[in-house]
Motif scaffolding. Structure first.
Motif, PDB file in Angstrom:
ATOM      1  N   TRP A  74       0.872  -1.295  -0.117  1.00 34.49           N
ATOM      2  CA  TRP A  74      -0.073   0.084  -0.054  1.00 34.49           C
ATOM      3  C   TRP A  74       0.919   1.168   0.102  1.00 34.49           C
ATOM      4  O   TRP A  74       1.758   1.349   0.703  1.00 34.49           O
ATOM      5  N   ARG A  75       0.708   2.291  -0.953  1.00 37.12           N
ATOM      6  CA  ARG A  75       1.425   3.189  -1.287  1.00 37.12           C
ATOM      7  C   ARG A  75       0.452   4.553  -1.063  1.00 37.12           C
ATOM      8  O   ARG A  75      -0.379   4.453  -2.177  1.00 37.12           O
ATOM      9  N   ASP A  76       0.395   5.533  -0.184  1.00 38.11           N
ATOM     10  CA  ASP A  76      -0.614   6.437  -0.277  1.00 38.11           C
ATOM     11  C   ASP A  76      -0.745   7.540  -1.365  1.00 38.11           C
ATOM     12  O   ASP A  76      -1.573   7.953  -1.606  1.00 38.11           O
ATOM     13  N   GLU A  77       0.446   7.431  -2.440  1.00 38.14           N
ATOM     14  CA  GLU A  77       0.342   8.275  -3.508  1.00 38.14           C
ATOM     15  C   GLU A  77      -0.465   7.386  -4.556  1.00 38.14           C
ATOM     16  O   GLU A  77      -0.616   8.029  -5.564  1.00 38.14           O
ATOM     17  N   LEU A  78      -0.794   6.617  -4.583  1.00 34.87           N
ATOM     18  CA  LEU A  78      -1.258   5.613  -5.472  1.00 34.87           C
ATOM     19  C   LEU A  78      -2.908   5.663  -5.508  1.00 34.87           C
ATOM     20  O   LEU A  78      -3.363   5.929  -4.580  1.00 34.87           O
ATOM     21  N   PRO A  79      -3.454   5.582  -6.635  1.00 37.22           N
ATOM     22  CA  PRO A  79      -4.945   5.765  -6.836  1.00 37.22           C
ATOM     23  C   PRO A  79      -5.408   4.352  -5.901  1.00 37.22           C
ATOM     24  O   PRO A  79      -5.029   3.439  -6.173  1.00 37.22           O
ATOM     25  N   CYS A  80      -6.740   4.460  -5.358  1.00 34.96           N
ATOM     26  CA  CYS A  80      -7.277   3.326  -4.950  1.00 34.96           C
ATOM     27  C   CYS A  80      -8.532   2.740  -5.719  1.00 34.96           C
ATOM     28  O   CYS A  80      -9.294   3.604  -6.474  1.00 34.96           O
ATOM     29  N   VAL A  81      -8.556   1.504  -5.671  1.00 33.30           N
ATOM     30  CA  VAL A  81      -9.254   0.704  -6.588  1.00 33.30           C
ATOM     31  C   VAL A  81     -10.174   0.020  -5.424  1.00 33.30           C
ATOM     32  O   VAL A  81      -9.786  -0.875  -4.697  1.00 33.30           O
ATOM     33  N   LEU A  82     -11.493  -0.023  -5.451  1.00 35.83           N
ATOM     34  CA  LEU A  82     -12.569  -0.518  -4.735  1.00 35.83           C
ATOM     35  C   LEU A  82     -13.382  -1.611  -5.559  1.00 35.83           C
ATOM     36  O   LEU A  82     -13.961  -1.109  -6.486  1.00 35.83           O
TER      37      LEU A  82
END
Length: 307
Positions: A74-82
């Motif tokens: 997990w990297r905070d700068e990456l977009p999240c996909v749910l």
């Protein structure tokens, strides 16, 4: 046309009360095992992903842990996909498709997106092959503040810490013959309204957000799924389940106003898949593969746009 459809619980024209709800619940017997079918597969994913229990359903003697599977890198700068499955527990390929995607393809996106997958949002309903939860509430009309559905409230709590960073949400569903033979008549009986029959579309389709339409995105998903299973045509009125077809295999709903899962965040890109498992032209394996193809195409599209 409006017709009266017999449903074995309640009185036509009168909404259910506690007695009718208790009668309905007593008829909902387990037909399969959430622990064996879902939790056992989730446990095997712990070697490759972070797995968290994000809530627990409490229906008296029936309790169910709720699990989410997350990217380990997990990297905070990456977009999240749910990705969500099993909001309607009876829609099997939504659950199995989410698990299949995790097992076979999620690693392809490591370091590119932060993935969060809730493969079975409604385990009580999964076991009983039901649309509603134990209180005869539809979780997929309950994603709103002060939700009456434990399932919906738990998922909203899960996503709250990162909801503003979700770029994409894919919610995996099915449209089945039992929608017309069981669940729509039950809904009419529960609410004390007239049953209005409709046709079941033969094939896969998507539900876009009428308040945030993304037509190119939806068509990219349709094109990928068409390689796996057939796309539902419009009916004689140019509709699918009573909604105008806006493009091949695509209809639109106001997702947030209806309290639908696909709008549990403010993601730019959202879609609800609808596979048709009762088609003579589709197998369970095809339905699972169609769900996987939809998730992969959706992620590939948003990554291409971001790049």
């Amino acid at each position: 046309m409006t017709t009266e459809a017999f449903y074995p619980i309640g009185t036509p024209g009168i909404a259910w009360g506690p007695a009718e709800l208790a009668q309905w619940r007593a008829l909902q017997l387990p037909q399969r095992s959430y622990l064996s079918d879902v939790v056992a597969l989730v446990e095997r994913l712990r070697e490759r992903f972070d797995v968290a229990e994000y809530g627990r359903l409490d229906y008296g003697v029936d309790t169910y842990p709720l699990f989410a599977v997350r990217s380990r890198q997990w990297r905070d700068e990456l977009p999240c996909v749910l990705v969500t499955g099993g909001v309607h527990g009876y829609e099997t390929s939504g659950v199995m498709g989410a698990l299949q995607f995790l097992d076979q393809h999620a690693a392809d996106y490591a370091g590119r997106v932060n993935l969060v997958v809730a493969p079975c949002v409604s385990p009580w309903a999964y076991e009983r092959v039901q649309r509603w939860n134990a209180e005869a509430i539809d979780p997929n009309r309950s994603f709103r503040p002060d939700s009456p559905a434990q399932e919906s409230a738990a998922l909203m709590r899960l996503v709250e810490p990162f909801r503003d960073r979700v770029l994409l949400h894919v919610d995996l569903h099915e449209t089945t013959d039992t929608d017309e033979s069981e669940f729509r008549p039950a809904l009419a009986a529960r609410d004390g309204i007239a049953y209005e029959p409709d046709a079941i579309p033969d094939g896969f389709y998507l539900v876009d957000d009428s308040e945030n339409p993304q037509p190119a995105f939806q068509q990219a998903v349709i094109a990928a799924v068409a390689k796996v299973t057939h796309i539902a045509p419009a009916d004689a009125r140019g509709e699918i389940i009573g909604s105008p077809v806006v493009a091949e295999g695509v209809i639109q709903y106001p997702l947030k106003r209806l309290g639908l899962c696909a709008r549990v965040t403010d993601a730019r890109y959202t879609t609800t898949t609808e596979v048709y498992p009762d088609s003579p032209r589709a197998t369970p394996a095809q339905c699972n593969a169609a769900q996987v193809a939809a998730v992969r195409a959706a992620i590939d599209y948003v990554l291409a746009q971001a790049g």
